[in-house]
Structure formats: C-alpha cells, structure tokens
Design a protein around this motif. Sequence first.
Motif, PDB file in Angstrom:
ATOM      1  N   TRP A 558     -16.971  -5.375  -5.870  1.00 32.71           N
ATOM      2  CA  TRP A 558     -15.854  -5.809  -5.027  1.00 32.71           C
ATOM      3  C   TRP A 558     -14.505  -5.449  -5.646  1.00 32.71           C
ATOM      4  O   TRP A 558     -13.533  -5.223  -4.934  1.00 32.71           O
ATOM      5  N   LYS A 559     -14.452  -5.364  -6.959  1.00 31.99           N
ATOM      6  CA  LYS A 559     -13.215  -4.897  -7.592  1.00 31.99           C
ATOM      7  C   LYS A 559     -12.941  -3.447  -7.208  1.00 31.99           C
ATOM      8  O   LYS A 559     -11.801  -3.066  -6.879  1.00 31.99           O
ATOM      9  N   LEU A 560     -13.982  -2.642  -7.228  1.00 33.29           N
ATOM     10  CA  LEU A 560     -13.808  -1.234  -6.855  1.00 33.29           C
ATOM     11  C   LEU A 560     -13.462  -1.098  -5.385  1.00 33.29           C
ATOM     12  O   LEU A 560     -12.651  -0.236  -5.015  1.00 33.29           O
ATOM     13  N   ALA A 566      -6.700  -0.782  -1.813  1.00 31.40           N
ATOM     14  CA  ALA A 566      -5.299  -0.764  -2.239  1.00 31.40           C
ATOM     15  C   ALA A 566      -4.760   0.655  -2.290  1.00 31.40           C
ATOM     16  O   ALA A 566      -3.623   0.937  -1.868  1.00 31.40           O
ATOM     17  N   LEU A 567      -5.581   1.583  -2.793  1.00 31.78           N
ATOM     18  CA  LEU A 567      -5.150   2.978  -2.839  1.00 31.78           C
ATOM     19  C   LEU A 567      -4.984   3.546  -1.447  1.00 31.78           C
ATOM     20  O   LEU A 567      -4.068   4.343  -1.176  1.00 31.78           O
ATOM     21  N   LEU A 572      -1.189   5.333   2.829  1.00 34.68           N
ATOM     22  CA  LEU A 572      -0.649   5.215   4.194  1.00 34.68           C
ATOM     23  C   LEU A 572       0.849   4.911   4.161  1.00 34.68           C
ATOM     24  O   LEU A 572       1.636   5.465   4.956  1.00 34.68           O
ATOM     25  N   LEU A 573       1.251   4.027   3.261  1.00 36.09           N
ATOM     26  CA  LEU A 573       2.669   3.692   3.154  1.00 36.09           C
ATOM     27  C   LEU A 573       3.497   4.892   2.723  1.00 36.09           C
ATOM     28  O   LEU A 573       4.603   5.140   3.251  1.00 36.09           O
ATOM     29  N   LEU A 574       2.982   5.639   1.739  1.00 33.90           N
ATOM     30  CA  LEU A 574       3.703   6.828   1.294  1.00 33.90           C
ATOM     31  C   LEU A 574       3.784   7.855   2.413  1.00 33.90           C
ATOM     32  O   LEU A 574       4.805   8.554   2.587  1.00 33.90           O
ATOM     33  N   SER A 575       2.707   7.967   3.170  1.00 33.06           N
ATOM     34  CA  SER A 575       2.692   8.913   4.286  1.00 33.06           C
ATOM     35  C   SER A 575       3.726   8.529   5.330  1.00 33.06           C
ATOM     36  O   SER A 575       4.435   9.380   5.884  1.00 33.06           O
ATOM     37  N   ARG A 576       3.823   7.223   5.664  1.00 33.13           N
ATOM     38  CA  ARG A 576       4.796   6.779   6.657  1.00 33.13           C
ATOM     39  C   ARG A 576       6.220   7.013   6.152  1.00 33.13           C
ATOM     40  O   ARG A 576       7.091   7.456   6.923  1.00 33.13           O
ATOM     41  N   ALA A 577       6.443   6.722   4.872  1.00 34.63           N
ATOM     42  CA  ALA A 577       7.797   6.919   4.328  1.00 34.63           C
ATOM     43  C   ALA A 577       8.204   8.388   4.372  1.00 34.63           C
ATOM     44  O   ALA A 577       9.349   8.739   4.631  1.00 34.63           O
TER      45      ALA A 577
END
Length: 578
Positions: A558-560, A566-567, A572-577
């Motif tokens: 579950w950590k992985l 998270a990655l 996705l956030l970097l792509s939107r920015a």
Amino acid sequence: MPSDLTLSLGQHSEAGRKPTNQDFHGALVPERPALALKGAAIAIADGIGSSAVSHVASETAVKSFLTDYYDTPDTWSVKTAARRVIGATNSWLHAETRRNRHLHDPEGGRDRGYVTTFSALILRSRTAHIFHVGDARIARVVGRSLEDLTEDHRVVVSAGESYLGRALGAAPHVEIDHRTVAIERGDVFVLTTDGVHEHVRPDVIVAAIARNGDDLGQAARDIARRAYENGSSDNLTVQIVRIDAVPAGDPSELADRVEDLPPAPLLDPPTDFDGYRVLRTLHASPRSHVYLARDAETGDTVALKVPSTELRADPAALRRLVMEEWVARRVDSPHLLKAPPQTRRRSHLYAVMEYVEGQTLAQWLRDNPEPEPEAVRRIVEQIARGVQALHRREMVHQDLRPQNILIDAAETVRIVDFGSTRVAGLAEEGAAGEPMLGTLQYTAPECLAGHPASPASDIFSVGVIAYQMLTGRLPYGAEAARAFSAARGRRLHYVSVAAARPGLPHYVDAALRKAVHPNPALRYDALSAFVHDLRHPNPSLPGVRRAALLERNPVLFWKLVSLALALTILALLLSRAA
C-alpha cells in the motif's frame, strides 16, 4: 547433575599382634578420561599366615591389579578387564610358588607359598563391580548394619578348624566371584580382612563411621583398634569408601540395572509400595501398567510404571523401561515429560515420571475432528521443540504418535514414553535380533526396511502426525505400514491434503509432502524448517508459487500504491500548469 564420580576414602592397616603385616591394600582414583572409562579401583589382600612370603603375594596382587587394570584396552568391559588381570596375577603367583626351591624348607619349617586372598571394588559411573577370591570382605552400609556383598571362600572342617577354599596362587586357575550393584550418592562401602570383621560387630563398624563424619581415615583406625581390643590376633586392615557424587550414568549400564533388581509386580490400588502410596490405575496395556501414586517423603504426585506380566521375563523390554527415566533425566525441555529426582534405593525395577493432568493427542483428535490449521500449527510447533531437544542430545525418539503426546489444561504439549529412544553410542548386544521399535503407521520407511533410526525418521513421524491432525487420515494410507523394503518405499503414493480437506493452502500441502517423503535424503534437514513452512509459503517447494507482494508485505504494497498515486497526481498537476 555432576559429570564425574566423586569419592571420599579412608584406609588403615597394621600388623596387630603379629610380627609382620601380611595384609596389603590400595586405591586409585584416576583423572578423566580414565575415571569415566575405567572407574576408581579399591583393592585389599590378606596373605596366608602359614607362609613367610605371603606378604609378597598380597602386595603383588594389589599393586599389579591397580597398575595393569588401567592398561587394559578401553573397549574391554570392566568384568573382562578385571578378570584378565586377576587371572594373570594368579598364574604368576602360582608359578613363583612352584619355582621356589624353599617351598618346604626343612630348616625353617615354614610354607613358602605365594598365596593370598584378594577382593577388589571398581566404581564406574553408577555401578559398583565386585571381584572376590578368599575371605576378605566387601560390605555396604545399610541402615545401622552392613550388607555383605561377598561370600567367604572358607571350608569349615570342625568348630576349630577351617581352611581357604579359594585363593590367588593356590592353583593354576582361579574362580573369581563377580557381581554388580547400582550405586547412589551417600552409599558407603567397607572392605576388611578377617582379623577385623571376625572381631567387630557390623553395628559397631557402622557407628564408628557415623561418629567420625568426614574423617574416614580416623573411622578406619577406630575400627582396627576395636578389633585389637576385642582380642584379634591377626593383621588388621580396613578401607572405607563413600560415594559423594554420581555422574549421569552410561547407557551401557542399563543391562546391569536390569539384572540388579527384580521387575516390580502388578499393584492393586490403593496400596503402599516402595515408599509410594499407589492411588489408582491410570493405564494398562500389554506392555505396562501405569499407576497414579504419591511419594510418601515429598508428597509429590507421580506416575509409576511397571512392566506387564507378559514382559517381566523379557530383558530387552525391561531395559526399555529403565531407559524411560534415563532419558527423561538428561533432556531439559518443557515439551518432554520429566522424571523426579530419585531420593532412595529401590527394591524393584520400575519407572517413575512426573504426573501431568491432561489428555493424549489421540483423544484430542477425537474431540476435534476438523481442527483449525492454526491450532494444528501450535501443537506441531511444540512437538517439534520437544523432538529438537532430543536431537540436540543425539537421541531419536523412534515412537512418536498421538498416543505418546500429552496436552494439559494450559494447552502445553509434552512428549512421553522414551522407552524406544535411540541414544548415540549405545551398543546393544543382540540388537540386530530385536523387533523393530515404534508404531508401523508412524514409522519411516527406511526403519521398516531395517535401517537404523535417525533424526530424519522422527521428522517423518511428526509430518505424519501433522497430516493426520489436518485430515484425519494418513499420507500413504495403509501402504506405508507394509513398506518393508526400499523398493516398496519408492512405490508409496502421497495423497494430497486437498483430496481429504479442500481449502487448505497449497504451501501447507507442499510442506507436509516434503516432511513425509519416503526418501530420508529428500526430507527436511531440521524440524524448524518444517514448522516454518507450515506458516509461510516456501517458493522452493514444488507447487508453491511465490506469493504476491500484497500477501507477503501488505504495508509495503500500500505504500507503493500510495507513492504511485502521488506521482500520478503530481504528473497531472505539472501537465495542467504547462
């Protein structure tokens, strides 16, 4: 328990009213390993009074015995070694007598025969060996008196006339009396020549020993002085030996123990027997009867085991009965039945073990026909720990089965019945002719085929027990009990636990299959590996896949997953920015 035999010794010899001392005595307590291999030796001799050279004979007999006995091969038994040495001394003394040209010296009128009595006590491990020729005596303190362990070889002609019937040097060959008795801590042995024991009562001898405490030398002097005061006209020699500690014992002595004591009779509770209050019968079988008893000295409750009527005349069966206590005292494990300390001498042959309130695994299986795998694992793990304790001491149980496993109210498992246990180094005379030990359904195929038992044999038995607990069946059905050859053993067909109890994990079946493999070389090397594989999938075993990460380490899984999510979100956030 001490690892060595420990003795205290007191000795005294004097001429008394005679001009010369024709007695001779000696003792030798060697260091290890000779003490364990050959024992401690105490010897006493009394040269005949009619010979001017009998003091040479008595000195020669004692000195040669104490020297030559320890030069005999370690592979010889005590009986063989001592008899050979005494016989050689007799031949030498007799030859000296025949060669002596002064045999009947007309000037001196004295017999010049090299003739002497001879008695020896050899204390080895937990056994006293007694060798005797003549009329010196070896006795043991019992209560306030003495128990004679030798018989005088004296022929009585009339009230005032007697002569020696046997002596060293009197004839080309000599008959030597030999007997063995078991020894215990606190035993006291007394060796005397006839100048002493014919003039001092046994109770006076015992009182002198008790009065002097640890000073056995002073006790010996007091006894000799009392003989002198009572009118003895002979030489005076006394040796006193006290057993201060006894070792654990040697398996090779079991045969001697069987010969020492008569088998205990069948008992009719309630009754008193040998210091025990026998309360009731716990178990009766063609092999033995087991009684619940209370020790009158300690108040402890014990299980008292006596041989059945059918086996009272079977030396091998009686040795196995003695073996039970012998093994129980030498292995310390909470999963092996123990034997309470022996605090007094026994009048009969029987075994005393601790009493455990509980039920056998056989009864437990009847009450739990489909136990949970976890309950089976807990029991098997405890059985394995008990068996491993035996294996660490180079012992193989040989008769592991549900009837020989006890479970108490606290669910602690104990292995019982060590009568079939094989001990490394135990050389049993006639072992090849003895019947196979153990129970057929739980005995490894190689043992059925006539090969000696090994730790792998016990692993097979534990595997069969675990299989039976899980399925109510045996892994090879009835065929295993008929595998009396290697060829038959190879043809055994393992029945998967899935066929008898669907739903059990495949890795459990794989572990069981390896534990009960017909070929001992393909079984587990140690029980610890078997019990581990009953809980954890072993990918090296056939049919066991490597467990998924979720099964092996769910936290890491579950950590992985969280890291991957998270990655993904970060991407996705970097792509939107952008």
